[in-house]
Design a protein around this motif. Structure first.
Motif, PDB file in Angstrom:
ATOM      1  N   ASN A 142       1.167   3.712   2.181  1.00  0.00           N
ATOM      2  CA  ASN A 142       1.930   3.765   3.398  1.00  0.00           C
ATOM      3  C   ASN A 142       2.931   2.492   4.059  1.00  0.00           C
ATOM      4  O   ASN A 142       3.499   2.741   4.734  1.00  0.00           O
ATOM      5  CB  ASN A 142       0.940   4.282   4.483  1.00  0.00           C
ATOM      6  N   GLN A 202      -2.288 -11.672   7.325  1.00  0.00           N
ATOM      7  CA  GLN A 202      -1.801 -10.220   7.458  1.00  0.00           C
ATOM      8  C   GLN A 202      -0.874  -9.880   8.453  1.00  0.00           C
ATOM      9  O   GLN A 202       0.234  -9.303   8.172  1.00  0.00           O
ATOM     10  CB  GLN A 202      -2.956  -9.182   7.772  1.00  0.00           C
ATOM     11  N   GLN A 227       9.123  -7.502   8.157  1.00  0.00           N
ATOM     12  CA  GLN A 227       9.744  -6.584   9.153  1.00  0.00           C
ATOM     13  C   GLN A 227      11.059  -7.261   9.443  1.00  0.00           C
ATOM     14  O   GLN A 227      12.257  -6.643   9.630  1.00  0.00           O
ATOM     15  CB  GLN A 227       8.972  -6.324  10.359  1.00  0.00           C
ATOM     16  N   ARG A 267       6.502  -2.845  -1.545  1.00  0.00           N
ATOM     17  CA  ARG A 267       5.797  -2.761  -0.147  1.00  0.00           C
ATOM     18  C   ARG A 267       4.881  -1.643  -0.353  1.00  0.00           C
ATOM     19  O   ARG A 267       3.844  -1.544   0.131  1.00  0.00           O
ATOM     20  CB  ARG A 267       6.768  -2.694   0.836  1.00  0.00           C
ATOM     21  N   SER A 326       0.977  -1.193  -0.071  1.00  0.00           N
ATOM     22  CA  SER A 326      -0.069  -0.059   0.083  1.00  0.00           C
ATOM     23  C   SER A 326       0.909   1.336  -0.040  1.00  0.00           C
ATOM     24  O   SER A 326       2.168   1.215   0.303  1.00  0.00           O
ATOM     25  CB  SER A 326      -1.020  -0.139   1.139  1.00  0.00           C
ATOM     26  N   GLU A 371       1.836  -0.172   4.566  1.00  0.00           N
ATOM     27  CA  GLU A 371       1.080  -1.454   5.262  1.00  0.00           C
ATOM     28  C   GLU A 371       0.838  -2.461   4.456  1.00  0.00           C
ATOM     29  O   GLU A 371       0.399  -2.266   3.361  1.00  0.00           O
ATOM     30  CB  GLU A 371      -0.058  -0.757   5.984  1.00  0.00           C
ATOM     31  N   THR A 400       3.340  -9.321   7.625  1.00  0.00           N
ATOM     32  CA  THR A 400       4.012  -8.258   8.065  1.00  0.00           C
ATOM     33  C   THR A 400       5.230  -8.343   9.016  1.00  0.00           C
ATOM     34  O   THR A 400       6.223  -7.794   8.911  1.00  0.00           O
ATOM     35  CB  THR A 400       3.173  -7.321   8.747  1.00  0.00           C
TER      36      THR A 400
END
Length: 335
Positions: free
Chosen positions: A13, A310, A318, A47, A11, A15, A314
């Motif tokens: 931003n 999700q 990370q 990303r 997205s 996320e 993530t």
């Protein structure tokens, strides 16, 4: 018949978001129900794009397009792998000479099919870029081989290197730990360079015959000359340190995506008869050979598993971003 699927996307931003989609199989495509997908550093570059992520997918064929049986051996129930490329044209000069990875009409991750990705439950995939997974390779291990494995394999297999050659590998990460295994099992002498000694024992266990620390070092001393050098670090190393260690005619392969310039002077290249070779994923026959070799010789990634959710996507991305992955992340679709 077609299939509905969930997919994890980037997205604006950064996320990770979950989306849904639907695909019918085109005549030359199959529907693949995903079970696993490797997490690659290249996914990080997308990303912030509103597209499906993931390009190291493994799964089972559940449906085939109308032309698939006439043009391939793929059948419903086959376990297959997918990678960066989505489709090869099959008729350009590069394709017909066996260099499909240079296809001028190819579609690939990031420029096509952005509604889907292998960070999901299913995809529609063209058979020109599909690979059967040997029974000896577990699905959780197969994903990273499709991109990382094919990336380090190609310099070793497609560029005239031979058993007995001395192969330098800079970095022991997602690419480097596979490069060490492939090169050592191909009969090459693997010389590993790392900034610290923290990964020495792992490097030796993967098959390295020598290990050299580079942090704070001004010269590599009198090590025997290298016939090739694979750069697998996320950032370019100080190549002035390595040039004196290269044999005349040595080949240098920068294998990670970097926008930094390589500090080579023409004199260094001319004086050492050096070649700097851009090498991405292996072409079709070479990738098939890589999978067969890995199956026969037990080459497999060292992995950490995360759920294909999700939260799991993530967390995996990370950890990769933080440089803490040892050494490839793999997403697993919950049963």
């Amino acid at each position: 018949m077609g299939i509905q699927f969930n997919v994890f996307k980037g997205s604006k931003n950064g996320e990770i978001i979950e989306g849904k989609g639907y695909r019918d199989a085109k005549p030359t495509e199959v529907i693949v129900k995903i079970s696993h997908c490797g997490v690659c550093g290249s996914d990080e570059h997308f990303r912030h794009a509103e597209q499906g992520l993931g390009h190291e997918g493994i799964g089972l064929i559940t449906e085939v397009g109308s032309s698939v049986h006439a043009m391939s051996e793929f059948r419903v129930g086959d376990r297959v792998g997918m990678a960066w490329f989505h489709k090869f044209c099959g008729y350009c000069k590069q394709c017909i000479t066996g260099h499909q990875n240079q296809c001028v009409n190819s579609t690939y991750f990031g420029n096509a099919d952005q509604d889907q990705g292998c960070f999901g439950t299913a995809v529609a995939w063209d058979v020109s870029t599909l690979y059967k997974i040997p029974d000896e390779i577990a699905s959780e291990d197969a994903g990273p081989l499709m991109c990382a494995g094919a990336t380090v394999w190609s310099p070793l297999y497609d560029h005239g290197l031979r058993p007995g050659d001395r192969i330098g590998v800079i970095g022991i990460g997602g690419l480097g730990h596979l490069a060490i295994q492939f090169a050592s099992k191909m009969g090459m002498e693997v010389v590993v360079f790392s900034s610290t000694e923290s990964k020495k024992q792992e490097a030796l266990a993967f098959g390295a015959s020598e290990f050299h620390v580079t942090k704070g070092v001004e010269t590599l001393g009198s090590i025997a000359k290298l016939d090739a050098l694979l750069i697998t670090t996320n950032v370019n190393p100080d190549l002035a340190l390595f040039l004196p260690a290269l044999a005349a005619g040595a080949k240098v392969f920068p294998l990670t995506i970097s926008m930094e310039a390589l500090p080579f002077s023409p004199l260094a290249l001319i004086g050492g008869f050096l070649s700097v070779i851009g090498s991405g994923l292996a072409p079709t026959a070479s990738t098939q050979a890589m999978l067969a070799f890995a199956a026969k010789n037990g080459v497999k990634p060292q992995i950490e598993k995360f759920p294909m959710t999700q939260v799991g996507v993530t967390e995996a991305m990370q950890k990769l971003r933080d440089g803490k992955m040892r050494y490839r992340g793999v997403l697993v679709v919950p049963n």
